[in-house]
Design an enzyme around this catalytic site. Sequence first.
Site, PDB file in Angstrom:
ATOM      1  N   ASN A 111       0.803  -1.229   0.000  1.00 56.33           N
ATOM      2  CA  ASN A 111       0.000   0.000   0.000  1.00 56.33           C
ATOM      3  C   ASN A 111       0.837   1.281   0.000  1.00 56.33           C
ATOM      4  O   ASN A 111       0.358   2.332  -0.405  1.00 56.33           O
ATOM      5  CB  ASN A 111      -0.904  -0.055   1.248  1.00 56.33           C
ATOM      6  CG  ASN A 111      -1.534   1.276   1.591  1.00 56.33           C
ATOM      7  OD1 ASN A 111      -2.500   1.697   0.968  1.00 56.33           O
ATOM      8  ND2 ASN A 111      -0.960   1.977   2.574  1.00 56.33           N
ATOM      9  N   TYR A 175       3.721   9.416 -10.818  1.00 58.97           N
ATOM     10  CA  TYR A 175       2.895   8.522  -9.995  1.00 58.97           C
ATOM     11  C   TYR A 175       2.110   7.549 -10.865  1.00 58.97           C
ATOM     12  O   TYR A 175       2.067   6.344 -10.627  1.00 58.97           O
ATOM     13  CB  TYR A 175       1.952   9.399  -9.159  1.00 58.97           C
ATOM     14  CG  TYR A 175       0.854   8.686  -8.404  1.00 58.97           C
ATOM     15  CD1 TYR A 175       1.126   8.062  -7.187  1.00 58.97           C
ATOM     16  CD2 TYR A 175      -0.460   8.659  -8.880  1.00 58.97           C
ATOM     17  CE1 TYR A 175       0.104   7.425  -6.476  1.00 58.97           C
ATOM     18  CE2 TYR A 175      -1.473   8.028  -8.178  1.00 58.97           C
ATOM     19  CZ  TYR A 175      -1.186   7.415  -6.975  1.00 58.97           C
ATOM     20  OH  TYR A 175      -2.189   6.784  -6.278  1.00 58.97           O
TER      21      TYR A 175
HETATM   22  P1  NAP Z   1      -0.496   8.284   2.608  1.00 63.86           P
HETATM   23  O1  NAP Z   1      -1.463   8.667   3.660  1.00 63.86           O
HETATM   24  O2  NAP Z   1       0.403   9.360   2.029  1.00 63.86           O
HETATM   25  O3  NAP Z   1       0.418   7.113   3.193  1.00 63.86           O
HETATM   26  C1  NAP Z   1       1.547   6.667   2.508  1.00 63.86           C
HETATM   27  C2  NAP Z   1       2.264   5.676   3.399  1.00 63.86           C
HETATM   28  O4  NAP Z   1       3.448   5.232   2.720  1.00 63.86           O
HETATM   29  C3  NAP Z   1       2.691   6.283   4.720  1.00 63.86           C
HETATM   30  O5  NAP Z   1       2.528   5.339   5.738  1.00 63.86           O
HETATM   31  C4  NAP Z   1       4.162   6.587   4.482  1.00 63.86           C
HETATM   32  O6  NAP Z   1       4.826   6.573   5.725  1.00 63.86           O
HETATM   33  C5  NAP Z   1       4.577   5.411   3.591  1.00 63.86           C
HETATM   34  N1  NAP Z   1       5.774   5.734   2.802  1.00 63.86           N
HETATM   35  C6  NAP Z   1       6.017   6.835   2.059  1.00 63.86           C
HETATM   36  N2  NAP Z   1       7.242   6.766   1.514  1.00 63.86           N
HETATM   37  C7  NAP Z   1       7.784   5.593   1.914  1.00 63.86           C
HETATM   38  C8  NAP Z   1       9.033   4.959   1.710  1.00 63.86           C
HETATM   39  N3  NAP Z   1       9.985   5.516   0.952  1.00 63.86           N
HETATM   40  N4  NAP Z   1       9.245   3.757   2.288  1.00 63.86           N
HETATM   41  C9  NAP Z   1       8.298   3.184   3.057  1.00 63.86           C
HETATM   42  N5  NAP Z   1       7.099   3.719   3.292  1.00 63.86           N
HETATM   43  C10 NAP Z   1       6.850   4.925   2.741  1.00 63.86           C
HETATM   44  O7  NAP Z   1      -1.205   7.590   1.354  1.00 63.86           O
HETATM   45  P2  NAP Z   1      -2.740   7.182   1.099  1.00 63.86           P
HETATM   46  O8  NAP Z   1      -3.445   8.343   0.539  1.00 63.86           O
HETATM   47  O9  NAP Z   1      -3.282   6.501   2.304  1.00 63.86           O
HETATM   48  O10 NAP Z   1      -2.555   6.121  -0.088  1.00 63.86           O
HETATM   49  C11 NAP Z   1      -2.404   4.748   0.184  1.00 63.86           C
HETATM   50  C12 NAP Z   1      -2.437   3.994  -1.135  1.00 63.86           C
HETATM   51  O11 NAP Z   1      -3.663   4.267  -1.813  1.00 63.86           O
HETATM   52  C13 NAP Z   1      -1.317   4.364  -2.105  1.00 63.86           C
HETATM   53  O12 NAP Z   1      -0.839   3.234  -2.774  1.00 63.86           O
HETATM   54  C14 NAP Z   1      -2.007   5.321  -3.059  1.00 63.86           C
HETATM   55  O13 NAP Z   1      -1.379   5.336  -4.329  1.00 63.86           O
HETATM   56  C15 NAP Z   1      -3.391   4.698  -3.126  1.00 63.86           C
HETATM   57  N6  NAP Z   1      -4.407   5.652  -3.566  1.00 63.86           N
HETATM   58  C16 NAP Z   1      -4.752   6.707  -2.785  1.00 63.86           C
HETATM   59  C17 NAP Z   1      -5.701   7.612  -3.242  1.00 63.86           C
HETATM   60  C18 NAP Z   1      -6.145   8.781  -2.415  1.00 63.86           C
HETATM   61  O14 NAP Z   1      -6.897   9.629  -2.951  1.00 63.86           O
HETATM   62  N7  NAP Z   1      -5.756   8.891  -1.162  1.00 63.86           N
HETATM   63  C19 NAP Z   1      -6.263   7.431  -4.509  1.00 63.86           C
HETATM   64  C20 NAP Z   1      -5.889   6.365  -5.293  1.00 63.86           C
HETATM   65  C21 NAP Z   1      -4.954   5.462  -4.795  1.00 63.86           C
HETATM   66  P3  NAP Z   1       6.201   7.341   5.993  1.00 63.86           P
HETATM   67  O15 NAP Z   1       6.112   8.680   5.329  1.00 63.86           O
HETATM   68  O16 NAP Z   1       6.291   7.375   7.463  1.00 63.86           O
HETATM   69  O17 NAP Z   1       7.241   6.455   5.424  1.00 63.86           O
END
Ligand code: NAP
Length: 285
Positions: A111, A175
């Site tokens: 994720n 992305y």
């Molecule tokens: P988020 O809140 O930004 O969370 C991202 C997570 O990834 C955090 O726990 C972050 O923790 C971790 N991360 C970032 N860089 C990293 C690295 N280099 N190594 C290890 N961990 C890392 O994201 P989200 O919005 O919940 O999205 C979750 C998933 O859903 C993603 O795959 C995203 O593409 C997908 N998605 C989201 C949306 C949306 O609108 N929110 C839409 C479509 C798809 P740290 O910074 O502490 O490492």
Amino acid sequence: MLKGKRVIVTGASTGIGEQMAYHLARMGAHVLVTARTEAKLQQVNGKLGTHTCTHKHGKANLTSQVVERCRALGAGSARLVSGSMEDMATTRQLVEVAEAELGGLDMLILNHVGKSYFNYFDGDVGHVQKLLNINFLSYVAMTVSALPMLKRSGGSIVVVSSMAGKVGFPFTVPYSATKFALDGFFSSLRQEFSIQSVNVSITLCILGFIDTESAMRAAADVLLMSPAPKEECALEIIKGGTLRQREVYYRYASTKLPLLLRDWAAELLDLLVRQRYRPERLRAA
Ligand code: NAP
């Protein structure tokens, strides 16, 4: 169905990953959560617990806020492993920790997502490379490392992707490239599993706009659509993975229906997508 199952959730310090960890905990699963920033994951109320690091400074005795909450919600067990997914060695170590501490794995939920910009493509090839490492190659590396355990348990791989991994969206070029790559790799791998009768399911999750802090910060001003709740989104992903579905669409109407247009009326879909954006509201790069 998930009581006592051993699950890894990557990127669980915030957003959808964090919510998935809480749902799994309520269901009584053994949860191993990962993220990069240790500081972000640390307890806020001062309690200490166990924490495993895969990076340089070795083991430390800190429990994350997320882990603490998982325990309170009834998780079979909850652990944190921190490390950056940019480094392929980390991905291997994460899986080794799961094997050593959980004795196997039933579900791998991929994720995490690296930081990118929400704006016109700026030509920075280095950034695309870095994002490919975090959002794509680390997913591949974790899958490879976890596969022996998943084959033993007849387990599941859940890959969190996006509408931007199925359709060309503006302002998310790097992305989007990483998310399209996930579809290619995992859809192809699923075919091979089927031919070879490998009993490991692969669920690709196609998400629309979700109200996580990072997505709201990046896109809420520019996008003409209301976001869906992260808690419900997290539950739908877990359900899809548990039921071994091929793909999950959330929300269904705003993801699956536009995709029906994709191959029949691609230009119409492109136009409809562009109409959902207000480029004049993009922040100056
Ligand atoms: P988020 O809140 O930004 O969370 C991202 C997570 O990834 C955090 O726990 C972050 O923790 C971790 N991360 C970032 N860089 C990293 C690295 N280099 N190594 C290890 N961990 C890392 O994201 P989200 O919005 O919940 O999205 C979750 C998933 O859903 C993603 O795959 C995203 O593409 C997908 N998605 C989201 C949306 C949306 O609108 N929110 C839409 C479509 C798809 P740290 O910074 O502490 O490492």
